[in-house]
Design an enzyme around this catalytic site. Structure first.
Site, PDB file in Angstrom:
ATOM      1  N   ARG A 178       0.886  -1.180   0.000  1.00 58.37           N
ATOM      2  CA  ARG A 178       0.000   0.000   0.000  1.00 58.37           C
ATOM      3  C   ARG A 178       0.915   1.218   0.000  1.00 58.37           C
ATOM      4  O   ARG A 178       1.726   1.402   0.907  1.00 58.37           O
ATOM      5  CB  ARG A 178      -0.899   0.013   1.243  1.00 58.37           C
ATOM      6  CG  ARG A 178      -1.561   1.357   1.458  1.00 58.37           C
ATOM      7  CD  ARG A 178      -2.652   1.340   2.493  1.00 58.37           C
ATOM      8  NE  ARG A 178      -3.828   0.671   1.991  1.00 58.37           N
ATOM      9  CZ  ARG A 178      -5.030   0.743   2.562  1.00 58.37           C
ATOM     10  NH1 ARG A 178      -5.196   1.463   3.659  1.00 58.37           N
ATOM     11  NH2 ARG A 178      -6.055   0.114   2.047  1.00 58.37           N
ATOM     12  N   HIS A 190      -7.660   1.051  -6.138  1.00 56.08           N
ATOM     13  CA  HIS A 190      -7.771   0.146  -4.984  1.00 56.08           C
ATOM     14  C   HIS A 190      -8.451  -1.147  -5.452  1.00 56.08           C
ATOM     15  O   HIS A 190      -9.601  -1.425  -5.101  1.00 56.08           O
ATOM     16  CB  HIS A 190      -8.588   0.838  -3.889  1.00 56.08           C
ATOM     17  CG  HIS A 190      -8.486   0.191  -2.538  1.00 56.08           C
ATOM     18  ND1 HIS A 190      -7.662  -0.892  -2.277  1.00 56.08           N
ATOM     19  CD2 HIS A 190      -9.111   0.478  -1.363  1.00 56.08           C
ATOM     20  CE1 HIS A 190      -7.790  -1.222  -1.001  1.00 56.08           C
ATOM     21  NE2 HIS A 190      -8.664  -0.421  -0.430  1.00 56.08           N
ATOM     22  N   GLN A 217     -10.187  -3.924  -3.069  1.00 59.11           N
ATOM     23  CA  GLN A 217     -11.468  -3.513  -2.508  1.00 59.11           C
ATOM     24  C   GLN A 217     -12.614  -3.836  -3.463  1.00 59.11           C
ATOM     25  O   GLN A 217     -13.653  -4.364  -3.063  1.00 59.11           O
ATOM     26  CB  GLN A 217     -11.443  -2.002  -2.235  1.00 59.11           C
ATOM     27  CG  GLN A 217     -12.759  -1.464  -1.687  1.00 59.11           C
ATOM     28  CD  GLN A 217     -13.067  -1.995  -0.303  1.00 59.11           C
ATOM     29  OE1 GLN A 217     -12.247  -1.882   0.603  1.00 59.11           O
ATOM     30  NE2 GLN A 217     -14.246  -2.582  -0.117  1.00 59.11           N
ATOM     31  N   ASP A 234     -17.683   7.149  -0.656  1.00 57.32           N
ATOM     32  CA  ASP A 234     -16.429   6.982   0.088  1.00 57.32           C
ATOM     33  C   ASP A 234     -16.131   8.312   0.779  1.00 57.32           C
ATOM     34  O   ASP A 234     -16.795   9.325   0.514  1.00 57.32           O
ATOM     35  CB  ASP A 234     -15.296   6.577  -0.873  1.00 57.32           C
ATOM     36  CG  ASP A 234     -14.032   6.099  -0.152  1.00 57.32           C
ATOM     37  OD1 ASP A 234     -14.084   5.911   1.085  1.00 57.32           O
ATOM     38  OD2 ASP A 234     -13.002   5.917  -0.822  1.00 57.32           O
ATOM     39  N   CYS A 261     -16.438   1.432   1.270  1.00 53.06           N
ATOM     40  CA  CYS A 261     -15.268   0.573   1.541  1.00 53.06           C
ATOM     41  C   CYS A 261     -14.794   0.682   2.983  1.00 53.06           C
ATOM     42  O   CYS A 261     -14.050  -0.172   3.441  1.00 53.06           O
ATOM     43  CB  CYS A 261     -14.141   0.897   0.570  1.00 53.06           C
ATOM     44  SG  CYS A 261     -13.418   2.528   0.791  1.00 53.06           S
ATOM     45  N   ARG A 311     -13.230  -8.721   1.903  1.00 53.07           N
ATOM     46  CA  ARG A 311     -11.826  -8.411   1.628  1.00 53.07           C
ATOM     47  C   ARG A 311     -10.976  -9.649   1.921  1.00 53.07           C
ATOM     48  O   ARG A 311     -10.053  -9.981   1.184  1.00 53.07           O
ATOM     49  CB  ARG A 311     -11.336  -7.234   2.504  1.00 53.07           C
ATOM     50  CG  ARG A 311     -11.984  -5.895   2.222  1.00 53.07           C
ATOM     51  CD  ARG A 311     -11.589  -5.353   0.877  1.00 53.07           C
ATOM     52  NE  ARG A 311     -10.148  -5.219   0.733  1.00 53.07           N
ATOM     53  CZ  ARG A 311      -9.425  -4.182   1.201  1.00 53.07           C
ATOM     54  NH1 ARG A 311     -10.021  -3.191   1.834  1.00 53.07           N
ATOM     55  NH2 ARG A 311      -8.122  -4.120   1.002  1.00 53.07           N
TER      56      ARG A 311
HETATM   57  N1   CP Z   1     -11.117  -0.069   2.764  1.00 52.22           N
HETATM   58  C1   CP Z   1      -9.825  -0.129   3.161  1.00 52.22           C
HETATM   59  O1   CP Z   1      -8.904  -0.296   2.343  1.00 52.22           O
HETATM   60  O2   CP Z   1      -9.661  -0.043   4.495  1.00 52.22           O
HETATM   61  P1   CP Z   1      -8.272   0.208   5.236  1.00 52.22           P
HETATM   62  O3   CP Z   1      -7.785   1.582   4.836  1.00 52.22           O
HETATM   63  O4   CP Z   1      -8.615   0.141   6.708  1.00 52.22           O
HETATM   64  O5   CP Z   1      -7.298  -0.844   4.823  1.00 52.22           O
END
Ligand code: CP
Length: 308
Positions: A107, A134, A137, A225, A266, A294
């Site tokens: 990430r 992403h 997700q 979001d 998400c 997830r």
């Molecule tokens: N939705 C998501 O990626 O959550 P986090 O940022 O907690 O990993």
């Protein structure tokens, strides 16, 4: 060895195979996300490095738990604590990690970091979020929609709010899974044009509608979001709230969607900013199923990447 970098870079038949495997693995656990190791241990003897340059709850825990359930081991690394954060190149980091581990999930901020990691790693690299996309997700979100409502192909998805990285991956998915997507939000926060054109070229009906009430008419799924993403400067907070206030997903807006329209987010959510608690906790919300999926979707992505 296969990298999972973006939904629009993965063949639709492969994406479908990943979703099918995620469903099968979830079913094999009798639907339960927690508990003992999977009966099948395809990752026995394998090690994954999970690198985070940004905060995370779901991505971190779901990758960590999922890999362990499959018999693998993990090490969670903070980018700031690695030499990566102190001048070592991404290419050198990729080469070194590839000598120790079987898989890298990262990430990061810039997409260029992910791409350089993938170019130089000799093990699979998985995109755990960049400023642009992403994909993990949205694989979980497609799985979640289909669990509740059947095939997503031909359905109408409405994204309300900021055309951010999660929205971008939804647009990628529209092209690959064959659903239509309407974006409703202020023009300065439109999704990238290139993503819209790519999805349209694959046959998806991607629309932009500034009026959220018109946008959600006939929607099978409404998604939003946070209004301020992790990579956005906090100084932009007030401006963004002013731009996006009219795009809040609330009961009045959901009333214009189909009666059986699902709501997704998400997470993490900022309750009563982008979505009201009444919608988040309402009967059409599947936000915690998304979070659980997830785990299942990423287990299938890991297996696909490793050819297991
Ligand atoms: N939705 C998501 O990626 O959550 P986090 O940022 O907690 O990993």
């Amino acid at each position: 060895m296969r990298h999972f970098l973006d939904i629009n870079q993965t063949d639709p038949t492969e994406l479908r195979a990943i979703i099918d495997q995620a469903r099968a693995m979830k079913d094999a656990r009798n639907g339960g996300p927690k508990g003992n190791a999977d009966a099948d241990q395809p990752l026995k003897g394998r090690m994954a490095a999970l690198i985070f340059e940004k905060p995370s709850t779901r991505t971190r825990v779901s990758f960590d738990v999922g890999i362990r359930q499959m018999g693998g081991q993990t090490m969670v690394l903070s980018g700031a604590d690695m030499q990566l954060g102190h001048g070592e190149t991404i290419a050198d980091t990729a080469r070194v990690l590839s000598r120790y581990v079987d898989l890298i999930m990262i990430r990061t901020f810039e997409e260029a970091t992910l791409l350089e990691m993938a170019e130089y790693a000799t093990v699979p690299v998985i995109n755990g979020l960049t400023n642009r996309t992403h994909p993990c997700q949205i694989m979980a979100d497609v799985m979640t929609y289909e669990e509740h409502r059947g095939p997503i192909a031909g359905k109408k998805v409405v994204w309300s709010g900021d055309g951010n990285n999660v929205c971008a991956s939804f647009i990628h998915a529209a092209g690959q899974f064959g659903f239509d997507l309407t974006f409703t939000g202020p023009e300065p926060l439109d999704p990238e044009r290139v993503f819209i054109e790519q999805a349209r070229a694959k046959g998806a009906d991607i629309r932009i509608e500034r009026d959220p009430v018109k946008a959600v008419q006939g929607a099978d799924l409404v998604v939003t979001d946070t209004w301020v993403s992790m990579h956005d400067p906090q100084s932009a907070r007030e401006r963004r709230h002013n731009q996006l206030r009219g795009y809040q997903v609330n009961d009045a807006l959901m009333a214009h969607a189909r009666p059986d329209a699902l709501f997704m987010h998400c997470l993490p959510a900022h309750r009563d900013d982008e979505v009201t608690s009444s919608v988040m906790d309402g009967p059409n919300s599947v936000v915690f199923d998304e979070a659980e999926n997830r785990l299942h979707a990423q287990k299938a992505i890991v297996r696909w990447s490793l050819g297991l």
